[in-house]
Design an enzyme around this catalytic site. Structure first.
Site, mmCIF file in Angstrom:
data_model
loop_
_atom_site.group_PDB
_atom_site.id
_atom_site.type_symbol
_atom_site.label_atom_id
_atom_site.label_comp_id
_atom_site.label_asym_id
_atom_site.label_seq_id
_atom_site.Cartn_x
_atom_site.Cartn_y
_atom_site.Cartn_z
ATOM 1 N N HIS A 183 0.831 -1.199 0.000
ATOM 2 C CA HIS A 183 0.000 0.000 0.000
ATOM 3 C C HIS A 183 0.869 1.255 0.000
ATOM 4 C CE1 HIS A 183 -3.043 -2.636 2.351
ATOM 5 N NE2 HIS A 183 -3.500 -2.504 1.125
ATOM 6 N N CYS A 280 -2.849 0.632 9.904
ATOM 7 C CA CYS A 280 -3.877 -0.284 9.426
ATOM 8 C C CYS A 280 -4.632 -0.963 10.547
ATOM 9 C CB CYS A 280 -3.293 -1.323 8.467
ATOM 10 S SG CYS A 280 -2.214 -2.527 9.219
#
Length: 285
Positions: A183, A280
Site C-alpha cells: 500500500h 492499518c
C-alpha cells in the site's frame, strides 16, 4: 535531521493545527488464524506469535485511549485472518464513511461488521463501494487534512479512487502509482500537520516525487531510513511511531527531527510479519 521545507517557527500554532484530531478509534481483535492464513507478500512466511501480537495490540489500543480516544473494538473473526487490519475496510472523513471493496477477494467479508458499527453504533453517513470493477484498501488512502492521495496498487484501482473522489467532493484526489509494496501508506504517512514521513527506499521516494509534483499543497518531508518505519500516526497532537528495538535508525531520525510534538513508540513486530502496520490497525474518527 532537518526537513526539506521550513515549518512555522511557532510551536503553539503547530500544536493547535486541526489535522489529526480524533475522538474514536475502531479496532478489531486478532484471530488465531492470523498465524497461518493471513495474506503476506513475502514468499517465506514468518509465523506470527499470536499472544505477543495481542500484547502489542493492547499497548497500541491503550496508547490511543491515553490520547483521549474512545475505543470501539470489534471481535476477532477466525474466518477472516486479516480482520485486525480494519483501516482497509473504510475511509472516514468529516462524518462520512466510505466502506471499501478490498482488493483481495478473501477480505471482502470483513467490511460487513465494520459497516454496521460505523453506521448503527457511531451514526456516520455510510457510502458502500458496491461497483464490481472498483477495489480499494484503506491502506492506500493518505489524507493530509487538505487533500487525498490514493495509491494505485494491486489492491486499489482507478475505479475505487473515482468513488472516493465522488464521496468526498470537498477534497482533491490525486492517484499515485505503487508498483512495488502493498500500500501507499506502507512507506508514506503524515508524521505531523504538513509533514510527511517517507521511506528512503526507491519506491517510497518515487511516490514522494509524484506527491510533490502533483499535489495541490506543499509538505515538508521527513526521510525515514526504513520504509516500514515511515508508517506512523499523528493523533491529537502526538506522533506514534514504531519502537526503537524494531527500527533503531528510524527511531533516531524521528527523535532528531525536533517537530515540537510529543512522541510515543509502540511495538508492531508480530503483525509486521503479515504486512501489518500501525495505521492499518485502526479506523480513526
Amino acid at each position: 535531521m532537518t526537513l526539506s521545507m521550513t515549518l512555522t517557527s511557532d510551536p503553539q500554532r503547530n500544536k493547535m493545527a486541526a489535522y489529526g484530531r480524533y475522538h474514536t478509534a475502531v479496532v478489531r481483535g486478532i484471530p488465531d488464524s492470523v498465524r497461518y492464513e493471513a495474506l503476506i507478500q513475502a514468499e517465506q512466511r514468518d509465523y506470527v506469535d499470536v499472544e505477543k501480537a495481542r500484547q502489542e495490540k493492547a499497548v497500541y489500543v491503550q496508547t490511543l485511549r491515553d490520547l483521549g480516544l474512545r475505543i470501539v473494538e470489534l471481535p476477532a473473526a477466525e474466518e477472516h485472518p486479516d480482520c485486525p487490519f480494519v483501516e482497509d475496510c473504510a475511509v472516514v472523513c468529516n462524518g462520512t464513511a466510505l466502506v471499501t471493496r478490498p482488493g483481495h477477494p478473501s477480505r471482502r467479508g470483513e467490511v460487513h461488521a465494520v459497516k454496521k458499527v460505523l453506521e448503527a453504533d457511531l451514526g456516520l453517513e455510510v457510502v458502500h463501494m458496491v461497483e464490481d470493477e472498483a477495489t480499494m484498501d484503506g491502506g492506500d488512502v493518505l489524507f493530509t487534512g487538505k487533500e487525498f492521495f490514493v495509491g494505485l496498487s494491486n489492491r486499489t484501482n482507478e475505479a475505487g479512487a473515482r468513488i472516493l473522489a465522488e464521496t468526498f467532493p470537498d477534497y482533491s484526489v490525486t492517484t499515485i502509482p505503487v508498483a512495488r509494496g502493498l500500500h501507499l501508506k506502507c512507506f508514506c504517512t503524515m508524521a505531523a500537520p504538513d509533514v510527511m514521513a517517507v521511506g528512503e527506499g526507491p519506491e517510497a521516494q518515487k511516490a514522494w516525487q509524484e506527491i510533490r509534483a502533483r499535489g495541490d499543497h506543499k509538505y515538508a518531508v521527513l526521510n525515514i531510513p526504513d520504509d516500514g518505519a515511515a508508517n506512523c500516526m499523528f493523533v491529537n497532537g502526538t506522533m506514534i511511531h514504531c519502537a526503537a528495538d524494531e527500527f533503531p535508525k528510524s527511531a533516531k531520525t524521528y527523535a532528531a527531527a525536533h517537530l515540537a510534538y510529543p512522541r510515543v513508540q509502540v511495538s508492531n513486530k508480530e503483525l509486521a510479519k503479515v504486512d501489518g502496520s500501525l495505521t492499518c490497525c485502526s479506523i480513526l474518527i
